[in-house]
Design a protein around this motif. Structure first.
Motif, PDB file in Angstrom:
ATOM      1  N   VAL A  70       0.929  -1.116   0.006  1.00 16.39           N
ATOM      2  CA  VAL A  70       0.019   0.041  -0.033  1.00 16.39           C
ATOM      3  C   VAL A  70       1.035   1.280   0.303  1.00 16.39           C
ATOM      4  O   VAL A  70       1.707   1.437   0.745  1.00 16.39           O
ATOM      5  N   ALA A  71       0.726   1.984  -1.115  1.00 18.85           N
ATOM      6  CA  ALA A  71       1.420   3.242  -1.022  1.00 18.85           C
ATOM      7  C   ALA A  71       1.652   4.213  -0.022  1.00 18.85           C
ATOM      8  O   ALA A  71       0.315   4.532   0.343  1.00 18.85           O
ATOM      9  N   LEU A  72       2.633   4.544   0.391  1.00 19.73           N
ATOM     10  CA  LEU A  72       2.829   5.857   1.343  1.00 19.73           C
ATOM     11  C   LEU A  72       2.078   7.114   0.570  1.00 19.73           C
ATOM     12  O   LEU A  72       2.163   7.132  -0.778  1.00 19.73           O
ATOM     13  N   ASP A  73       1.716   8.197   1.183  1.00 14.50           N
ATOM     14  CA  ASP A  73       1.161   9.338   0.490  1.00 14.50           C
ATOM     15  C   ASP A  73       2.347  10.123   0.028  1.00 14.50           C
ATOM     16  O   ASP A  73       3.569   9.506   0.215  1.00 14.50           O
ATOM     17  N   ALA A  74       2.243  11.182  -0.538  1.00 20.35           N
ATOM     18  CA  ALA A  74       3.325  11.957  -1.118  1.00 20.35           C
ATOM     19  C   ALA A  74       4.195  12.783   0.068  1.00 20.35           C
ATOM     20  O   ALA A  74       5.384  12.983  -0.260  1.00 20.35           O
ATOM     21  N   ILE A 102       2.094   6.989   6.486  1.00 21.93           N
ATOM     22  CA  ILE A 102       0.928   5.875   6.296  1.00 21.93           C
ATOM     23  C   ILE A 102      -0.532   6.519   6.411  1.00 21.93           C
ATOM     24  O   ILE A 102      -0.614   7.323   7.318  1.00 21.93           O
ATOM     25  N   LYS A 103      -1.264   6.311   5.557  1.00 27.63           N
ATOM     26  CA  LYS A 103      -2.515   6.816   5.735  1.00 27.63           C
ATOM     27  C   LYS A 103      -3.464   5.463   5.992  1.00 27.63           C
ATOM     28  O   LYS A 103      -3.759   4.718   5.197  1.00 27.63           O
ATOM     29  N   ILE A 104      -4.081   5.586   7.243  1.00 26.55           N
ATOM     30  CA  ILE A 104      -4.933   4.459   7.572  1.00 26.55           C
ATOM     31  C   ILE A 104      -6.004   3.972   6.746  1.00 26.55           C
ATOM     32  O   ILE A 104      -6.426   2.881   6.654  1.00 26.55           O
ATOM     33  N   SER A 105      -6.643   5.134   6.254  1.00 28.71           N
ATOM     34  CA  SER A 105      -7.740   5.020   5.328  1.00 28.71           C
ATOM     35  C   SER A 105      -7.525   4.204   3.984  1.00 28.71           C
ATOM     36  O   SER A 105      -8.390   3.783   3.518  1.00 28.71           O
ATOM     37  N   ASP A 106      -6.162   4.218   3.700  1.00 28.62           N
ATOM     38  CA  ASP A 106      -5.861   3.424   2.549  1.00 28.62           C
ATOM     39  C   ASP A 106      -5.881   1.845   2.766  1.00 28.62           C
ATOM     40  O   ASP A 106      -5.504   1.091   2.026  1.00 28.62           O
ATOM     41  N   TYR A 107      -6.014   1.451   3.913  1.00 32.33           N
ATOM     42  CA  TYR A 107      -6.031   0.140   4.406  1.00 32.33           C
ATOM     43  C   TYR A 107      -7.478  -0.466   4.488  1.00 32.33           C
ATOM     44  O   TYR A 107      -7.740  -1.571   4.922  1.00 32.33           O
ATOM     45  N   GLN A 108      -8.518   0.286   3.951  1.00 31.25           N
ATOM     46  CA  GLN A 108      -9.765   0.352   4.333  1.00 31.25           C
ATOM     47  C   GLN A 108     -10.278  -0.948   2.902  1.00 31.25           C
ATOM     48  O   GLN A 108     -10.816  -0.166   1.973  1.00 31.25           O
ATOM     49  N   ARG A 109      -9.847  -1.755   2.839  1.00 29.62           N
ATOM     50  CA  ARG A 109      -9.688  -2.750   1.456  1.00 29.62           C
ATOM     51  C   ARG A 109      -9.799  -4.291   2.025  1.00 29.62           C
ATOM     52  O   ARG A 109      -9.254  -4.657   3.274  1.00 29.62           O
TER      53      ARG A 109
END
Length: 353
Positions: A128-132, A136-143
């Motif tokens: 899961v890509a880090l943001d710019a 780490i963005k926890i919302s990116d792990y909502q999958r």
């Protein structure tokens, strides 16, 4: 390559550890070791453990050490697992808890052993890509996933998540194991250990290598509710029933109990970190915020690989990674004030060219 290898060996890409040079004349800022030796109390305990009893195997459960850790967190020793460094604890965790039909999730820029373990154990994973901003963005792990592992602080970036973000992640994925790798947590991040009591899917892993200055003893541990710990024990006892030696247990217990040494040297490292960050910013480096005992930096006009090589030629070791997204960054361990001053002086010369 060899005809005698098992098939799996041909497809492995082993983890590459940081350089451990034979020379002691180098400024060593490449492997995130503590720049200060273990506490006198720890060294004394190790010395006293050098007895005829070394002919005997150690306690396979390292109960004395587990009890010391458990007491500090007001939990049962049965909720603590101890291994030969946090790398071994992580390896057992990947095999025992993270291998499922759905993919394991972890950041694209993170500890290099994670994909290595996945390849070794045949674990499907997604990065899961880090943001710019390299966060780490926890919302990116909502999958959909089989499990999640996150370092907090992240390595090699040094960025940290808040405790409430970790709890939200564990709650949102209550049916999946969530592992928080806290190798560097003592240098300014919030530990998730207090969340274990109300999150049966949460496992927290820590080490004695960094803040306790015992990288040479190889001691790590995990804290979780009993079913997770039992899974680790079942893997351990199918692999090596005596992972932590007598000297390591004695030294780790003493280090854990020496609160004054721990606090003094942790605070010293954190103060040096901020001083070093200021010095590097003054030379034009971009310095990511860090809650670890290292900094992740880049210079807008210089190649990371070239800077690392130039520093090496001047007797200073830092860590460079060739991964495309971070190829111009350097990870710099926070050393002594003198070592960091030497680094800044040499970099001043290099970036002024």
């Amino acid at each position: 390559m060899s005809q005698f290898w098992s098939p799996i060996v041909h497809n492995l890409t082993p983890y590459v550890p940081g350089e451990q040079p034979a020379s002691h004349d180098l400024v060593k800022l490449n492997t995130n070791e503590n720049p200060y030796g273990p506490s006198p109390h720890t060294l004394d305990a190790i010395s006293k453990a050098v007895t005829d009893a070394l002919r005997l195997y150690p306690d396979p459960t390292a109960f004395q050490l587990r009890a010391a850790i458990a007491e500090s967190h007001a939990i049962s020793p049965d909720q603590v697992f101890v291994g030969n460094g946090s790398d071994e604890v992580l390896a057992h965790t990947f095999q025992a808890l993270l291998n499922h039909d759905a993919p394991l999730l972890f950041p694209d820029i993170t500890y290099g052993f994670y994909p290595t373990y996945c390849r070794l154990y045949g674990i499907d994973y997604r990065e899961v890509a880090l943001d710019a901003g390299m966060q780490i963005k926890i919302s990116d792990y909502q999958r959909p996933c089989g499990a999640i592992i996150l370092p907090n602080p992240n390595a090699p970036t040094g960025s940290a998540l808040r405790r409430d973000e970790i709890e939200a992640l564990a709650t949102d994925h209550s049916g999946k194991v969530v592992v928080i790798d806290e190798a560097y947590v003592d240098f300014g991040a919030e530990s998730a250990v207090s969340l274990v009591a109300r999150n049966p899917n949460l496992l927290v892993i820590q080490t004695f290598s960094k803040s306790r200055s015992l990288a040479g003893l190889r001691v790590g541990f995990a804290i979780g509710q009993r079913p997770l710990i039992e899974a680790l024990e079942r893997i351990r006892d199918s692999f090596n029933s005596y992972p932590v030696g007598r000297l390591s247990i004695a030294g780790a217990v003493a280090a854990w109990e020496d609160h004054a040494w721990f606090e003094t040297h942790r605070d010293r490292i954190m103060a040096t970190r901020e001083r070093l960050a200021d010095g590097l910013r003054g030379l034009g480096f971009d310095v990511l915020p860090s809650a670890a005992n290292f900094l992740f930096v880049r210079h807008p006009a210089k190649s990371g690989a070239e800077l690392a090589a130039q520093l090496r030629s001047r007797g200073i070791l830092v860590r460079h990674f060739s991964k495309v997204r971070i190829q111009d960054y350097l990870r710099i361990t926070v050393g002594t004030d003198a070592g960091c001053d030497r680094l800044v002086d040499v970099l001043r010369e290099l970036v002024s060219r």
